[in-house]
Design an enzyme around this catalytic site. Structure first.
Site, PDB file in Angstrom:
ATOM      1  N   GLU A  65      37.409  16.141 -28.654  1.00 50.20           N
ATOM      2  CA  GLU A  65      37.713  14.704 -28.172  1.00 50.20           C
ATOM      3  C   GLU A  65      36.099  14.153 -28.111  1.00 50.20           C
ATOM      4  O   GLU A  65      35.328  14.508 -27.431  1.00 50.20           O
ATOM      5  CB  GLU A  65      38.099  14.568 -26.784  1.00 50.20           C
ATOM      6  CG  GLU A  65      38.243  13.299 -26.199  1.00 50.20           C
ATOM      7  CD  GLU A  65      38.829  13.503 -24.790  1.00 50.20           C
ATOM      8  OE1 GLU A  65      39.014  14.401 -24.080  1.00 50.20           O
ATOM      9  OE2 GLU A  65      39.313  12.302 -24.104  1.00 50.20           O
ATOM     10  N   GLU A 108      29.045  10.328 -20.367  1.00 46.75           N
ATOM     11  CA  GLU A 108      29.544  11.603 -19.629  1.00 46.75           C
ATOM     12  C   GLU A 108      29.013  12.930 -20.605  1.00 46.75           C
ATOM     13  O   GLU A 108      29.035  13.916 -20.297  1.00 46.75           O
ATOM     14  CB  GLU A 108      31.045  11.667 -19.796  1.00 46.75           C
ATOM     15  CG  GLU A 108      31.585  10.668 -18.747  1.00 46.75           C
ATOM     16  CD  GLU A 108      33.356  10.720 -18.885  1.00 46.75           C
ATOM     17  OE1 GLU A 108      34.042  12.011 -18.742  1.00 46.75           O
ATOM     18  OE2 GLU A 108      33.940   9.914 -18.942  1.00 46.75           O
ATOM     19  N   ASP A 126      40.357   8.743 -27.697  1.00 44.68           N
ATOM     20  CA  ASP A 126      40.724   8.301 -26.421  1.00 44.68           C
ATOM     21  C   ASP A 126      40.065   6.956 -26.137  1.00 44.68           C
ATOM     22  O   ASP A 126      39.132   6.528 -26.490  1.00 44.68           O
ATOM     23  CB  ASP A 126      39.800   9.211 -25.376  1.00 44.68           C
ATOM     24  CG  ASP A 126      39.979   8.696 -23.811  1.00 44.68           C
ATOM     25  OD1 ASP A 126      40.041   7.568 -23.426  1.00 44.68           O
ATOM     26  OD2 ASP A 126      39.884   9.562 -23.089  1.00 44.68           O
ATOM     27  N   HIS A 171      36.938   5.782 -24.390  1.00 47.36           N
ATOM     28  CA  HIS A 171      35.740   6.106 -24.581  1.00 47.36           C
ATOM     29  C   HIS A 171      35.273   5.300 -25.973  1.00 47.36           C
ATOM     30  O   HIS A 171      34.269   4.966 -26.234  1.00 47.36           O
ATOM     31  CB  HIS A 171      35.781   7.716 -25.140  1.00 47.36           C
ATOM     32  CG  HIS A 171      35.991   8.613 -23.939  1.00 47.36           C
ATOM     33  ND1 HIS A 171      35.213   8.461 -22.660  1.00 47.36           N
ATOM     34  CD2 HIS A 171      36.618   9.381 -23.752  1.00 47.36           C
ATOM     35  CE1 HIS A 171      35.586   9.417 -22.135  1.00 47.36           C
ATOM     36  NE2 HIS A 171      36.487  10.048 -22.497  1.00 47.36           N
ATOM     37  N   HIS A 206      44.443   9.933 -26.444  1.00 46.85           N
ATOM     38  CA  HIS A 206      44.429   9.471 -24.889  1.00 46.85           C
ATOM     39  C   HIS A 206      44.411   8.065 -24.889  1.00 46.85           C
ATOM     40  O   HIS A 206      43.433   7.383 -25.474  1.00 46.85           O
ATOM     41  CB  HIS A 206      43.080   9.877 -24.103  1.00 46.85           C
ATOM     42  CG  HIS A 206      43.241  11.392 -23.564  1.00 46.85           C
ATOM     43  ND1 HIS A 206      42.245  12.167 -23.601  1.00 46.85           N
ATOM     44  CD2 HIS A 206      44.455  12.281 -23.836  1.00 46.85           C
ATOM     45  CE1 HIS A 206      42.546  13.624 -23.042  1.00 46.85           C
ATOM     46  NE2 HIS A 206      43.935  13.589 -23.475  1.00 46.85           N
ATOM     47  N   ARG A 254      39.877   1.912 -17.608  1.00 50.53           N
ATOM     48  CA  ARG A 254      40.406   3.050 -17.292  1.00 50.53           C
ATOM     49  C   ARG A 254      41.817   3.032 -16.515  1.00 50.53           C
ATOM     50  O   ARG A 254      42.199   3.924 -16.015  1.00 50.53           O
ATOM     51  CB  ARG A 254      39.631   4.258 -16.859  1.00 50.53           C
ATOM     52  CG  ARG A 254      39.773   5.605 -17.747  1.00 50.53           C
ATOM     53  CD  ARG A 254      39.085   6.523 -17.534  1.00 50.53           C
ATOM     54  NE  ARG A 254      39.120   7.438 -18.656  1.00 50.53           N
ATOM     55  CZ  ARG A 254      38.415   8.604 -18.722  1.00 50.53           C
ATOM     56  NH1 ARG A 254      37.640   9.053 -17.923  1.00 50.53           N
ATOM     57  NH2 ARG A 254      38.654   9.496 -19.793  1.00 50.53           N
ATOM     58  N   GLU A 313      45.489   8.968 -19.838  1.00 49.01           N
ATOM     59  CA  GLU A 313      44.747   9.513 -18.966  1.00 49.01           C
ATOM     60  C   GLU A 313      44.157   8.187 -18.137  1.00 49.01           C
ATOM     61  O   GLU A 313      42.901   7.655 -18.489  1.00 49.01           O
ATOM     62  CB  GLU A 313      43.764  10.182 -19.574  1.00 49.01           C
ATOM     63  CG  GLU A 313      42.698  10.977 -18.868  1.00 49.01           C
ATOM     64  CD  GLU A 313      41.625  11.745 -19.826  1.00 49.01           C
ATOM     65  OE1 GLU A 313      41.465  13.055 -19.788  1.00 49.01           O
ATOM     66  OE2 GLU A 313      41.115  11.104 -20.965  1.00 49.01           O
TER      67      GLU A 313
HETATM   68  C1  LER Z   1      38.727  13.988 -20.941  1.00 48.49           C
HETATM   69  O1  LER Z   1      40.094  13.731 -21.639  1.00 48.49           O
HETATM   70  C2  LER Z   1      37.870  12.755 -21.068  1.00 48.49           C
HETATM   71  O2  LER Z   1      38.731  11.930 -21.272  1.00 48.49           O
HETATM   72  C3  LER Z   1      36.673  12.577 -20.235  1.00 48.49           C
HETATM   73  O3  LER Z   1      36.407  11.371 -19.758  1.00 48.49           O
HETATM   74  C4  LER Z   1      36.660  13.719 -18.874  1.00 48.49           C
HETATM   75  O4  LER Z   1      35.444  13.647 -18.290  1.00 48.49           O
HETATM   76 MN    MN Z   2      40.224  11.701 -22.587  1.00 49.41          MN
END
Ligand code: LER
Ligand code: MN
Length: 269
Positions: free
Chosen positions: A150, A156, A183, A186, A209, A215, A244
């Site tokens: 991912e 992060e 995701d 992100h 995700h 978020r 998520e």
């Molecule tokens: C985990 O799936 C994720 O998206 C991250 O932000 C975890 O810190």
């Molecule tokens: Mn994620």
């Protein structure tokens, strides 16, 4: 495309887990709300009852599309690319448990934060990562399980933040059972365009995700999910959209919003 939501089997400090207060009740609640699956976040499979997980998912008639592993990094400091060989080994050993559980549940295993941080430059980190993940890839191949890396935003991690650079590392691994997880939270920070990056990932994209720009659940921010689902359809994606998301405005409303907002889009897509 089907819908799932991330549930943590332990209490977690990670905030983007909308259903809290016990994973069993959470999984059962998701089934009642109409979800097709429950993605499980598991720090250590040694402290979970695999038989119980199988039974609860089966009774709720839910798939476990993927198992998340990030808490092994956040809580226990395990990293596949650490410059400390003992930490790389401990991360791989921990992930062998996730692979065994994934084989029972027919799930993907997610390599998120456990890939570690850049130390000594990208090339050196990539080399250590590929060495660290080696035994996990071997075990997954024997078990018939696929792994997904991912890309995670720059606040992060500093190792693998875009789909393109993640796909390069996947290519370098030579492993046919290693793919990518996209995701949308992100991607909104890191990608030039979300849709373009999804289409470029094409058949190597095995899990998604979903979260909106803030978020919160899709539809509560400013991402264009009709375009995102359209791009996924264009690249032949037939897997899960796994929410998520933050438990905002409250856990129940967050989960309901995922169904209410995304179900019409995935039915069309
Ligand atoms: C985990 O799936 C994720 O998206 C991250 O932000 C975890 O810190
Ligand atoms: Mn994620």
């Amino acid at each position: 495309m089907r819908l799932s939501l991330v549930v943590s089997v332990e209490e977690t400090a990670f905030d983007a887990v909308a259903i809290r207060g016990g994973w069993e009740a959470g999984v059962t609640r998701l089934a009642a709300l109409g979800f097709d699956g429950a993605e499980l976040a598991i720090r250590d499979t040694a402290v979970v009852d695999a038989g119980r997980i199988e039974a609860v998912a089966r009774d709720a008639n839910l798939v476990v599309p993927a198992i998340g592993t990030g808490q092994a990094f956040l809580r226990d400091g395990l990293s596949l690319s650490s410059s400390d060989a003992a930490i790389r080994q401990a991360a791989a050993d921990r992930l062998l448990g996730h692979v065994r559980l994934a084989a029972r549940l027919d799930s993907l295993v997610i390599i998120g934060l456990i890939r570690g941080r850049a130390e000594g430059g990208h090339a050196a980190t990539t080399a250590r990562f590929l060495e660290g993940i080696g035994p996990v890839l071997d075990a997954a191949a024997s078990a018939g399980i696929r792994l997904v890396i991912e890309p995670i935003n720059r606040y992060e991690t500093d190792f693998l933040v875009t789909l393109e650079e993640t796909l390069e590392v996947i290519g370098a691994s030579g492993a046919p059972h290693l793919g990518v997880l996209a995701d949308t939270f992100h991607m909104n920070i890191e990608e030039v365009t979300i849709e373009g990056a999804l289409v470029a990932a094409g058949p190597r994209l095995w899990h998604v995700h979903v979260a909106d720009s803030n978020r919160w659940a899709p539809g509560f921010g400013h991402l264009d999910f009709a375009a995102i689902v359209g791009a996924l359809g264009q690249c032949g994606y037939a897997g899960f959209l796994s929410a998520e998301i933050l438990p905002r405005p409250d856990p129940e409303e967050a989960a309901r919003q995922v169904e209410r907002f995304l179900r019409p889009l995935v039915k069309r897509g």
